[in-house]
Scaffold this active site. Structure first.
Site, PDB file in Angstrom:
ATOM      1  CG  ASP A   2      -1.666  -1.221   1.448  1.00  0.00           C
ATOM      2  OD1 ASP A   2      -2.050  -1.820   0.436  1.00  0.00           O
ATOM      3  OD2 ASP A   2      -1.887  -1.586   2.609  1.00  0.00           O
TER       4      ASP A   2
HETATM    5  N1  URA Z   1      -0.726  -6.030   4.007  1.00  0.00           N
HETATM    6  C1  URA Z   1      -1.264  -4.799   4.019  1.00  0.00           C
HETATM    7  O1  URA Z   1      -2.263  -4.569   4.668  1.00  0.00           O
HETATM    8  N2  URA Z   1      -0.663  -3.848   3.304  1.00  0.00           N
HETATM    9  C2  URA Z   1       0.478  -4.037   2.612  1.00  0.00           C
HETATM   10  O2  URA Z   1       0.983  -3.105   1.988  1.00  0.00           O
HETATM   11  C3  URA Z   1       1.033  -5.323   2.611  1.00  0.00           C
HETATM   12  C4  URA Z   1       0.420  -6.312   3.324  1.00  0.00           C
END
Ligand code: URA
Length: 255
Positions: free
Chosen positions: A111
């Site tokens: 993310d």
């Molecule tokens: N899990 C998440 O919630 N976000 C990420 O970026 C990677 C794994």
């Protein structure tokens, strides 16, 4: 009279091919072959064997890459950088953090607000293996979460949490001892979470589902790959051994 062209014409000595691909020195590659640790197209190689670029050469079951145009970088993604190779709104992408040259892309995604390790490459085969659910390469995250998860919440995270896209697979979850907060102090804690699935925002959704939303999320490990010395925004090329380690990690029981 010359012999007719053999389909193996142009094959090179295997130990030379391996050394050229960065496996080890020629001498060390000969030793690997002699030890029976090298195969060509699934058959154990022997001293003096030759190989063609179309052959599948493996050391201890990990594929040896012939293609010297392949590049692999490990990037420590800072927050607010996108796991993408371009953005129509001009935001910074992880590919902006690696040297210009080959057309590269990130393997999977973090993310925008997640930090930590991500691979940037032009290696389609490795990308496929690392992102395909079938091979389930484990990733480790440090999640700073709101509140202090009790035994029930930890058990749910470990055993599986019902999310809107189904139950999560069992996960390894621990509270690093150094980070276990006093219950009487500010109510937040650190969790180490190791998962092999790669669902969208999975760690955030898991923690939210057990009542402890993520305040900060950092990916610390991809399969065998760690690098505590790589600072946010930095990148470095993967070594040949690291690339082989990733191939090994991505080799499921039915691969
Ligand atoms: N899990 C998440 O919630 N976000 C990420 O970026 C990677 C794994």
């Amino acid at each position: 009279m010359g012999s007719p062209d053999s389909p193996r014409d142009g094959a090179e000595r295997l130990h030379k091919v391996m050394a050229h691909a960065g496996v080890a020195s020629r001498r060390a590659c000969e030793a690997l072959i002699a030890a029976g640790r090298v195969s060509v197209n699934g058959a154990t190689a022997r001293a003096g064997d030759r190989a063609l670029p179309s052959d599948l050469v493996e050391v201890d079951g990990a594929v040896v890459t012939w293609d010297q145009s392949l590049v692999h970088y490990l990037v420590n993604k800072p927050p607010a950088v996108l796991s993408a190779s371009s953005d129509d709104r001009g935001r910074r992408c992880v590919t902006d953090l690696v040297p210009a040259g080959e057309r590269v892309y990130p393997v999977g995604r973090l993310d925008a607000d997640t930090e930590g390790l991500i691979i940037v490459t032009n290696d389609g085969e490795l990308t496929h293996r690392l992102t395909h659910p079938r091979w389930g390469v484990e990733k480790e995250y440090l999640a700073h979460v709101d509140g202090v998860p009790g035994r029930g919440a930890l058990a749910r995270l470990r055993n599986g949490v019902e999310l809107d896209d189904g139950m999560t697979a069992p996960a390894r979850v621990s509270m690093p001892q150094s980070a276990v907060p006093q219950r009487s102090s500010r109510q937040s804690s650190m969790l180490r979470i190791e998962i092999s699935e790669g669902r969208n925002r999975q760690v955030r959704r898991m923690c939210e589902a057990v009542g402890h939303p993520v305040l900060r999320l950092v990916r610390m490990r991809i399969g065998p790959l760690v690098d505590p010395s790589l600072r946010p925004g930095e990148c470095r090329p993967l070594t040949a051994e690291e690339v082989r380690g990733l191939h090994r990690a991505a080799k499921g029981p039915d691969a």
